[in-house]
Design a protein around this motif. Structure first.
Motif, mmCIF file in Angstrom:
data_model
loop_
_atom_site.group_PDB
_atom_site.id
_atom_site.type_symbol
_atom_site.label_atom_id
_atom_site.label_comp_id
_atom_site.label_asym_id
_atom_site.label_seq_id
_atom_site.Cartn_x
_atom_site.Cartn_y
_atom_site.Cartn_z
ATOM 1 N N THR A 106 0.705 -1.132 0.229
ATOM 2 C CA THR A 106 0.139 0.013 0.085
ATOM 3 C C THR A 106 0.894 1.282 -0.473
ATOM 4 O O THR A 106 1.992 1.375 0.695
ATOM 5 N N ALA A 107 0.179 2.507 -0.646
ATOM 6 C CA ALA A 107 0.692 3.472 -0.487
ATOM 7 C C ALA A 107 0.272 4.485 0.530
ATOM 8 O O ALA A 107 -1.309 4.527 0.641
ATOM 9 N N LEU A 108 0.819 5.224 1.686
ATOM 10 C CA LEU A 108 0.225 5.741 1.986
ATOM 11 C C LEU A 108 0.898 7.222 2.020
ATOM 12 O O LEU A 108 2.041 7.343 2.862
ATOM 13 N N ASP A 109 0.026 8.250 2.565
ATOM 14 C CA ASP A 109 0.361 9.299 2.760
ATOM 15 C C ASP A 109 -0.700 10.149 3.766
ATOM 16 O O ASP A 109 -1.655 9.899 3.710
ATOM 17 N N GLY A 110 0.311 10.905 4.974
ATOM 18 C CA GLY A 110 0.097 11.308 5.972
ATOM 19 C C GLY A 110 -0.990 10.095 6.646
ATOM 20 O O GLY A 110 -1.482 11.241 7.019
ATOM 21 N N CYS A 111 -0.579 9.215 7.366
ATOM 22 C CA CYS A 111 -1.567 8.271 7.888
ATOM 23 C C CYS A 111 -0.223 7.710 9.515
ATOM 24 O O CYS A 111 0.300 8.148 9.505
ATOM 25 N N THR A 112 -1.459 7.344 10.061
ATOM 26 C CA THR A 112 -1.255 7.361 11.319
ATOM 27 C C THR A 112 -1.270 5.349 11.883
ATOM 28 O O THR A 112 -2.061 4.567 11.274
ATOM 29 N N VAL A 113 0.244 4.935 11.594
ATOM 30 C CA VAL A 113 0.047 3.185 11.439
ATOM 31 C C VAL A 113 0.163 2.686 13.419
ATOM 32 O O VAL A 113 1.399 3.201 13.236
ATOM 33 N N SER A 114 -0.339 2.228 13.857
ATOM 34 C CA SER A 114 -0.520 1.490 15.272
ATOM 35 C C SER A 114 -0.989 1.262 16.360
ATOM 36 O O SER A 114 -2.233 0.689 15.516
ATOM 37 N N ASP A 115 -0.064 0.486 16.849
ATOM 38 C CA ASP A 115 -0.955 -0.803 18.064
ATOM 39 C C ASP A 115 -0.809 -2.264 17.344
ATOM 40 O O ASP A 115 -2.125 -2.644 17.657
ATOM 41 N N CYS A 116 -0.279 -2.000 15.711
ATOM 42 C CA CYS A 116 -0.752 -2.985 14.787
ATOM 43 C C CYS A 116 0.460 -4.386 14.899
ATOM 44 O O CYS A 116 1.347 -4.209 16.268
ATOM 45 N N GLN A 117 -0.356 -5.584 15.061
ATOM 46 C CA GLN A 117 0.667 -6.988 15.772
ATOM 47 C C GLN A 117 1.475 -7.675 14.098
ATOM 48 O O GLN A 117 0.144 -8.147 13.268
ATOM 49 N N ALA A 118 2.346 -8.262 14.865
ATOM 50 C CA ALA A 118 2.353 -9.688 13.347
ATOM 51 C C ALA A 118 3.021 -10.501 14.001
ATOM 52 O O ALA A 118 3.934 -10.643 15.152
ATOM 53 N N SER A 119 2.858 -11.594 13.451
ATOM 54 C CA SER A 119 3.007 -13.095 14.513
ATOM 55 C C SER A 119 4.429 -13.152 14.409
ATOM 56 O O SER A 119 5.365 -13.962 14.898
ATOM 57 N N GLU A 120 4.640 -12.996 12.244
ATOM 58 C CA GLU A 120 6.192 -13.404 12.157
ATOM 59 C C GLU A 120 6.699 -12.192 12.222
ATOM 60 O O GLU A 120 7.890 -10.364 12.467
ATOM 61 N N SER A 121 6.781 -11.007 11.545
ATOM 62 C CA SER A 121 7.089 -10.072 10.580
ATOM 63 C C SER A 121 6.350 -8.661 10.435
ATOM 64 O O SER A 121 5.557 -9.174 9.381
ATOM 65 N N GLY A 122 6.884 -7.580 10.434
ATOM 66 C CA GLY A 122 5.899 -6.162 9.744
ATOM 67 C C GLY A 122 4.738 -5.777 10.465
ATOM 68 O O GLY A 122 4.300 -6.208 9.467
ATOM 69 N N ALA A 123 5.217 -5.923 11.594
ATOM 70 C CA ALA A 123 3.635 -5.422 12.475
ATOM 71 C C ALA A 123 3.346 -4.234 11.978
ATOM 72 O O ALA A 123 1.843 -4.074 11.972
ATOM 73 N N ALA A 124 3.634 -2.824 11.643
ATOM 74 C CA ALA A 124 2.920 -2.254 10.561
ATOM 75 C C ALA A 124 3.107 -2.454 8.879
ATOM 76 O O ALA A 124 1.628 -2.093 8.251
ATOM 77 N N LEU A 125 4.196 -1.887 8.563
ATOM 78 C CA LEU A 125 4.562 -2.041 7.226
ATOM 79 C C LEU A 125 5.356 -3.260 6.219
ATOM 80 O O LEU A 125 6.206 -3.667 7.096
ATOM 81 N N GLY A 126 4.665 -3.583 5.534
ATOM 82 C CA GLY A 126 5.322 -4.723 3.953
ATOM 83 C C GLY A 126 5.256 -4.380 2.855
ATOM 84 O O GLY A 126 4.001 -4.359 2.699
ATOM 85 N N ASN A 127 6.008 -4.162 2.175
ATOM 86 C CA ASN A 127 6.362 -3.455 0.524
ATOM 87 C C ASN A 127 5.533 -2.179 0.255
ATOM 88 O O ASN A 127 4.549 -2.121 -0.032
ATOM 89 N N CYS A 128 5.710 -1.569 1.792
ATOM 90 C CA CYS A 128 4.436 0.371 1.571
ATOM 91 C C CYS A 128 5.685 1.013 0.513
ATOM 92 O O CYS A 128 7.073 0.646 1.106
ATOM 93 N N THR A 129 5.023 1.900 0.079
ATOM 94 C CA THR A 129 5.248 3.408 0.747
ATOM 95 C C THR A 129 4.633 4.390 1.350
ATOM 96 O O THR A 129 3.838 4.130 1.350
ATOM 97 N N ALA A 130 5.940 5.092 2.200
ATOM 98 C CA ALA A 130 4.557 5.799 3.060
ATOM 99 C C ALA A 130 5.417 7.397 3.274
ATOM 100 O O ALA A 130 6.658 7.234 3.571
ATOM 101 N N THR A 131 4.472 7.980 3.043
ATOM 102 C CA THR A 131 5.444 9.429 3.272
ATOM 103 C C THR A 131 5.218 10.160 4.462
ATOM 104 O O THR A 131 3.282 10.367 4.034
ATOM 105 N N GLY A 132 5.353 10.938 4.854
ATOM 106 C CA GLY A 132 4.574 11.618 6.229
ATOM 107 C C GLY A 132 3.717 11.233 7.306
ATOM 108 O O GLY A 132 2.584 11.091 7.457
ATOM 109 N N CYS A 133 3.924 9.473 7.658
ATOM 110 C CA CYS A 133 3.582 9.249 8.450
ATOM 111 C C CYS A 133 3.812 8.466 9.454
ATOM 112 O O CYS A 133 5.582 8.597 10.149
#
Length: 319
Positions: A106-133
């Motif tokens: 996913t591409a994310l602009d001006g977002c907040t990613v919080s309190d997320c979980q992953a049982s293995e890897s990448g609790a917040a983001l995987g293969n994303c582009t994030a700007t101003g987050c």
């Protein structure tokens, strides 16, 4: 020749394309599933999509954008909050997956990613582009408490827990990495095994260097920088956190701070990924950009200089 009615209809259509369509659960679903190849923008106007811990909040086609949504409690094998598409000014909260608890691809602009979980890897983001987050407070049972395989621009990364915060990233540009990325409550590796560029970043936390890492115009904290670098160009290592000139919220304290207006010459950056900082504020003031994710706000100084309140300022205006 176009008549007045046709001109008006074209103007209204253009306006609709610019502002997007309002979210309608009956049309777009709840959870949202819009996988068309068409260009679609859906404005949630503050709506919340709650996956209830059982379903992904949004599955999007490559040209589909969600604006002004809260996506919470999503769950999936990959991309618990959202899979694909684009998010603008959204919050992704409390989502979970085996990989990429918050968002994947996913591409994310001006977002907040919080309190997320992953049982293995990448609790917040995987293969994303994030700007101003803001990527804060996420947890991975294994590795990548914040992200893997992602490109980050003007992002704030802190309070993420895992064997490391980030790994195999595509690049970090004008980001601030805080001191509190941890594992079992103790400070741990913020960035590991990373060969792509680190440009104009402030690393207040531990970075694991390797002979494939390339750093340009970055600031590091002494004692938090083991290993070696393939490139270490125009970088500095500070003795203490206070030397960064940042407040407790990691924002620049003064206009003459060591990170302010330091992205010049070969380190200047422009373009779509450099238009907002991690506060969704203006990314360029005083004809330059600051190191790190937060831009010092020069408007009060401009206001004092000319005796009137300055609400907006062109990036080229200088003192």
């Amino acid at each position: 020749m176009k008549n007045a009615k046709m001109v008006l209809m074209m103007a209204l259509m253009a306006a609709g394309a610019a502002f997007g369509e309002a979210y309608d659960p009956a049309v777009h679903g709840n959870p949202i599933v819009v996988t068309t190849d068409e260009v679609v923008t859906i404005d949630g106007n503050g709506a919340t999509i709650d996956g209830g811990g059982e379903a992904r909040c949004a599955t999007l086609g490559a040209n589909v954008t969600l604006k002004n949504f809260t996506l919470k409690n999503g769950f999936a094998g990959c991309g618990g909050g959202v899979l694909g598409g684009r998010l603008e000014r959204c919050a992704v909260i409390g989502c979970a997956a085996m990989m990429a608890g918050g968002a994947y691809g996913t591409a994310l602009d001006g977002c907040t990613v919080s309190d997320c979980q992953a049982s293995e890897s990448g609790a917040a983001l995987g293969n994303c582009t994030a700007t101003g987050c803001r990527i804060v407070g996420n947890f991975a049972n294994q590795r990548n408490g914040a992200a893997y395989g992602a490109a980050l621009y003007s992002c704030f990364v802190d309070r993420n827990e895992g064997n490391n915060a980030m790994q195999n990233m595509v690049g970090l540009y004008n980001c601030t990495v805080g001191a509190n990325n941890t594992r079992n409550g103790s400070a741990h590796i913020a960035l590991y095994n990373h060969g792509e560029p680190l440009v104009n970043c402030a690393f207040v936390g531990w970075v694991y260097g390797s002979d494939v890492m390339n750093a340009y115009n970055c600031k590091f904290l002494k004692g938090q920088l083991p290993g070696t670098y393939k490139t270490f160009e125009n970088c500095e290592v500070y003795e203490s956190v206070a030397d960064f000139g940042l407040g407790s919220d990691y924002r620049p304290l003064a206009s003459d701070g060591p990170l302010v207006d330091k992205c010049i010459g070969d380190y200047a950056r422009t373009g779509a990924n450099f238009e907002i900082d991690a506060d969704n504020g203006q990314r360029h003031y005083n004809a330059a950009m600051d190191i790190g994710c937060y831009e010092y706000d020069w408007r009060p100084i401009y206001s004092a200089a000319i005796g009137v309140t300055v609400a907006e300022a062109s990036p080229g205006v200088t003192t």
